[in-house]
Motif scaffolding. Sequence first.
Motif, PDB file in Angstrom:
ATOM      1  N   LEU A  34       4.118 -24.373 -25.126  1.00 48.33           N
ATOM      2  CA  LEU A  34       2.772 -24.348 -25.701  1.00 48.33           C
ATOM      3  C   LEU A  34       1.973 -25.571 -25.275  1.00 48.33           C
ATOM      4  CD1 LEU A  34       3.071 -22.993 -29.350  1.00 48.33           C
ATOM      5  CD2 LEU A  34       2.157 -21.860 -27.337  1.00 48.33           C
ATOM      6  N   THR A  35       2.653 -26.659 -25.043  1.00 50.59           N
ATOM      7  CA  THR A  35       2.012 -27.886 -24.586  1.00 50.59           C
ATOM      8  C   THR A  35       2.818 -28.430 -23.425  1.00 50.59           C
ATOM      9  OG1 THR A  35       3.312 -29.231 -26.121  1.00 50.59           O
ATOM     10  CG2 THR A  35       1.153 -28.495 -26.902  1.00 50.59           C
ATOM     11  N   SER A  36       2.216 -29.374 -22.722  1.00 50.12           N
ATOM     12  CA  SER A  36       2.949 -30.058 -21.662  1.00 50.12           C
ATOM     13  C   SER A  36       2.297 -31.413 -21.438  1.00 50.12           C
ATOM     14  CB  SER A  36       2.951 -29.242 -20.368  1.00 50.12           C
ATOM     15  OG  SER A  36       1.635 -29.080 -19.890  1.00 50.12           O
ATOM     16  N   GLY A  37       3.051 -32.313 -20.864  1.00 50.40           N
ATOM     17  CA  GLY A  37       2.536 -33.634 -20.509  1.00 50.40           C
ATOM     18  C   GLY A  37       1.936 -34.388 -21.686  1.00 50.40           C
ATOM     19  N   ALA A  38       0.670 -34.767 -21.548  1.00 51.98           N
ATOM     20  CA  ALA A  38      -0.018 -35.550 -22.584  1.00 51.98           C
ATOM     21  C   ALA A  38      -0.142 -34.767 -23.887  1.00 51.98           C
ATOM     22  CB  ALA A  38      -1.394 -35.985 -22.095  1.00 51.98           C
ATOM     23  N   GLY A  39      -0.281 -33.446 -23.788  1.00 54.08           N
ATOM     24  CA  GLY A  39      -0.354 -32.625 -24.998  1.00 54.08           C
ATOM     25  C   GLY A  39       0.937 -32.681 -25.799  1.00 54.08           C
ATOM     26  N   SER A  40       2.060 -32.655 -25.113  1.00 54.61           N
ATOM     27  CA  SER A  40       3.357 -32.752 -25.785  1.00 54.61           C
ATOM     28  C   SER A  40       3.562 -34.143 -26.384  1.00 54.61           C
ATOM     29  CB  SER A  40       4.493 -32.425 -24.820  1.00 54.61           C
ATOM     30  OG  SER A  40       4.440 -31.070 -24.450  1.00 54.61           O
ATOM     31  N   THR A  41       3.092 -35.166 -25.678  1.00 52.36           N
ATOM     32  CA  THR A  41       3.192 -36.530 -26.211  1.00 52.36           C
ATOM     33  C   THR A  41       2.350 -36.667 -27.472  1.00 52.36           C
ATOM     34  OG1 THR A  41       3.574 -37.407 -23.991  1.00 52.36           O
ATOM     35  CG2 THR A  41       2.866 -38.980 -25.680  1.00 52.36           C
TER      36      THR A  41
END
Length: 158
Positions: A34-41
């Motif tokens: 659902l998220t990746s990179g900065a979104g996951s952070t």
Amino acid sequence: MILRLVLGALFTAMAAGQLVSFDAMPGILDAYHLTSGAGSTALAVLLIAGEAIAGVWFLARPRTTSRTPAWIFTGVSAVWAALAVQAYARELTVDNCGCFGRYASQPLRWWVLAEDALMLLYAWLLLRGSGNSRGLAPREHPIPARITTATHGKQEAN
């Protein structure tokens, strides 16, 4: 009160496990697709902060009737449940659900969904038992049993 203490200890432990394995949290959350990179952070920061705030609040003030920690608990529980349900429905392989970061890891299976459902039930119970937003206990009787008013110079009891 006991529910708040138990959930406070659980959320504090979750936040601690995720915080000490913070470098792995974005990757763990990436597995939910659902998220990746900065979104996951950013999601990891929000989840850890929410768990820490609600957990410490419940441990420090287990008798509180404030809705604030209950809403924070509800929000964090709803996010974890949404992540799990959508990944399970899409049949994604999630090797570590991430509840405790790298620690006490478990793959996403049906029992994780059951755990999330329990957390949402507990959230409902917390909200149901909470008072108003200022942390005051709800009033038992909205109108005092006896009200005196002045009518034409006389005192009358209602």
